[in-house]
Design a protein around this motif. Structure first.
Motif, mmCIF file in Angstrom:
data_model
loop_
_atom_site.group_PDB
_atom_site.id
_atom_site.type_symbol
_atom_site.label_atom_id
_atom_site.label_comp_id
_atom_site.label_asym_id
_atom_site.label_seq_id
_atom_site.Cartn_x
_atom_site.Cartn_y
_atom_site.Cartn_z
ATOM 1 N N CYS A 36 0.806 -1.210 0.000
ATOM 2 C CA CYS A 36 0.000 0.000 0.000
ATOM 3 C C CYS A 36 0.846 1.269 0.000
ATOM 4 C CB CYS A 36 -0.955 -0.013 1.188
ATOM 5 S SG CYS A 36 -0.109 0.037 2.760
ATOM 6 N N ARG A 37 2.090 1.200 -0.426
ATOM 7 C CA ARG A 37 2.972 2.366 -0.394
ATOM 8 C C ARG A 37 3.567 2.693 -1.764
ATOM 9 N NH1 ARG A 37 6.163 2.004 5.263
ATOM 10 N NH2 ARG A 37 4.406 1.368 6.511
ATOM 11 N N PRO A 38 2.762 2.763 -2.822
ATOM 12 C CA PRO A 38 3.350 3.084 -4.133
ATOM 13 C C PRO A 38 3.782 4.535 -4.247
ATOM 14 C CG PRO A 38 0.980 2.955 -4.326
ATOM 15 C CD PRO A 38 1.332 2.521 -2.917
ATOM 16 N N LEU A 39 3.191 5.435 -3.451
ATOM 17 C CA LEU A 39 3.540 6.845 -3.527
ATOM 18 C C LEU A 39 4.983 7.086 -3.085
ATOM 19 C CD1 LEU A 39 2.509 9.642 -4.195
ATOM 20 C CD2 LEU A 39 1.745 9.863 -1.848
ATOM 21 N N GLY A 40 5.402 6.442 -2.026
ATOM 22 C CA GLY A 40 6.784 6.577 -1.577
ATOM 23 C C GLY A 40 7.766 6.056 -2.607
ATOM 24 N N PHE A 41 7.374 5.001 -3.293
ATOM 25 C CA PHE A 41 8.223 4.446 -4.345
ATOM 26 C C PHE A 41 8.363 5.436 -5.494
ATOM 27 C CE2 PHE A 41 8.723 2.003 -8.266
ATOM 28 C CZ PHE A 41 9.894 1.338 -7.983
ATOM 29 N N LEU A 42 7.248 6.051 -5.892
ATOM 30 C CA LEU A 42 7.285 7.005 -7.003
ATOM 31 C C LEU A 42 8.035 8.284 -6.649
ATOM 32 C CD1 LEU A 42 3.679 6.612 -8.405
ATOM 33 C CD2 LEU A 42 5.810 5.765 -9.385
ATOM 34 N N ILE A 43 7.892 8.749 -5.414
ATOM 35 C CA ILE A 43 8.617 9.947 -4.987
ATOM 36 C C ILE A 43 10.116 9.669 -4.929
ATOM 37 C CG2 ILE A 43 8.989 11.492 -3.022
ATOM 38 C CD1 ILE A 43 5.989 11.321 -2.497
ATOM 39 N N GLY A 44 10.482 8.483 -4.552
ATOM 40 C CA GLY A 44 11.899 8.150 -4.421
ATOM 41 C C GLY A 44 12.599 7.813 -5.719
ATOM 42 N N LEU A 45 11.860 7.623 -6.818
ATOM 43 C CA LEU A 45 12.494 7.214 -8.071
ATOM 44 C C LEU A 45 13.532 8.211 -8.606
ATOM 45 C CD1 LEU A 45 9.762 5.409 -10.164
ATOM 46 C CD2 LEU A 45 11.845 4.480 -9.210
ATOM 47 N N PRO A 46 13.267 9.526 -8.631
ATOM 48 C CA PRO A 46 14.333 10.425 -9.137
ATOM 49 C C PRO A 46 15.601 10.382 -8.282
ATOM 50 C CG PRO A 46 12.245 11.597 -8.976
ATOM 51 C CD PRO A 46 12.044 10.259 -8.351
ATOM 52 N N PHE A 47 15.427 10.281 -6.981
ATOM 53 C CA PHE A 47 16.588 10.211 -6.102
ATOM 54 C C PHE A 47 17.315 8.886 -6.270
ATOM 55 C CE2 PHE A 47 13.535 13.046 -4.035
ATOM 56 C CZ PHE A 47 14.301 14.197 -4.008
ATOM 57 N N ALA A 48 16.561 7.835 -6.513
ATOM 58 C CA ALA A 48 17.181 6.534 -6.749
ATOM 59 C C ALA A 48 17.962 6.535 -8.061
ATOM 60 C CB ALA A 48 16.122 5.441 -6.764
ATOM 61 N N PHE A 49 17.462 7.263 -9.050
ATOM 62 C CA PHE A 49 18.191 7.352 -10.320
ATOM 63 C C PHE A 49 19.525 8.065 -10.126
ATOM 64 C CE2 PHE A 49 19.146 9.573 -14.331
ATOM 65 C CZ PHE A 49 19.346 8.462 -15.125
ATOM 66 N N LEU A 50 19.509 9.164 -9.371
ATOM 67 C CA LEU A 50 20.773 9.863 -9.084
ATOM 68 C C LEU A 50 21.728 8.993 -8.285
ATOM 69 C CD1 LEU A 50 19.458 13.426 -8.218
ATOM 70 C CD2 LEU A 50 20.679 12.712 -10.272
ATOM 71 N N SER A 51 21.191 8.252 -7.345
ATOM 72 C CA SER A 51 22.053 7.380 -6.560
ATOM 73 C C SER A 51 22.531 6.184 -7.369
ATOM 74 C CB SER A 51 21.339 6.933 -5.293
ATOM 75 O OG SER A 51 20.231 6.138 -5.620
ATOM 76 N N LEU A 52 21.783 5.817 -8.401
ATOM 77 C CA LEU A 52 22.245 4.753 -9.293
ATOM 78 C C LEU A 52 23.506 5.187 -10.025
ATOM 79 C CD1 LEU A 52 21.601 1.951 -10.481
ATOM 80 C CD2 LEU A 52 20.344 3.142 -12.272
ATOM 81 N N ILE A 53 23.548 6.448 -10.430
ATOM 82 C CA ILE A 53 24.759 6.981 -11.065
ATOM 83 C C ILE A 53 25.917 6.954 -10.067
ATOM 84 C CG2 ILE A 53 25.775 9.066 -12.062
ATOM 85 C CD1 ILE A 53 22.941 9.683 -13.163
ATOM 86 N N LEU A 54 25.638 7.344 -8.817
ATOM 87 C CA LEU A 54 26.680 7.290 -7.788
ATOM 88 C C LEU A 54 27.127 5.854 -7.520
ATOM 89 C CD1 LEU A 54 25.511 9.905 -5.163
ATOM 90 C CD2 LEU A 54 27.513 10.013 -6.629
ATOM 91 N N SER A 55 26.200 4.904 -7.647
ATOM 92 C CA SER A 55 26.584 3.520 -7.395
ATOM 93 C C SER A 55 27.496 2.984 -8.486
ATOM 94 C CB SER A 55 25.353 2.632 -7.243
ATOM 95 O OG SER A 55 24.701 2.451 -8.482
ATOM 96 N N LYS A 65 25.152 0.240 -2.617
ATOM 97 C CA LYS A 65 23.891 -0.076 -1.948
ATOM 98 C C LYS A 65 22.954 1.119 -1.828
ATOM 99 C CE LYS A 65 25.854 -3.693 0.944
ATOM 100 N NZ LYS A 65 26.099 -4.111 2.335
ATOM 101 N N LEU A 66 23.405 2.295 -2.231
ATOM 102 C CA LEU A 66 22.643 3.527 -2.032
ATOM 103 C C LEU A 66 21.265 3.562 -2.700
ATOM 104 C CD1 LEU A 66 22.966 6.250 -0.605
ATOM 105 C CD2 LEU A 66 23.955 7.141 -2.696
#
Length: 73
Positions: free
Chosen positions: A4-23, A58-59
């Protein structure tokens, strides 16, 4: 409860993309640190560098978990 938490997943996607570059940068640093520690085992700073690089790898998962936990159901 996790479904029941898809909103948190969607909000975190841009930050996860930036952290993917850092990873990716972390993976390169990890490989270089591992090679340096194999060539010269007396360099204890390479072990710390490799540990930091592993935390960068792991970021993205940590960021998605952070945003998913912050959004209530």
């Amino acid at each position: 409860m996790e479904d029941c938490r898809p909103l948190g997943f969607l909000i975190g996607l841009p930050f996860a993309f930036l952290s993917l570059i850092l990873s990716v940068v972390g993976a390169v640093v990890w490989v270089l640190g591992t090679v340096l520690s194999c060539l010269c085992p007396c360099c204890c700073c390479c072990a710390g560098l490799a540990g930091m690089a592993v935390s960068l790898v792991k970021l993205p998962i940590n960021i998605i978990r952070f945003f998913t936990e912050k959004i209530p159901c």
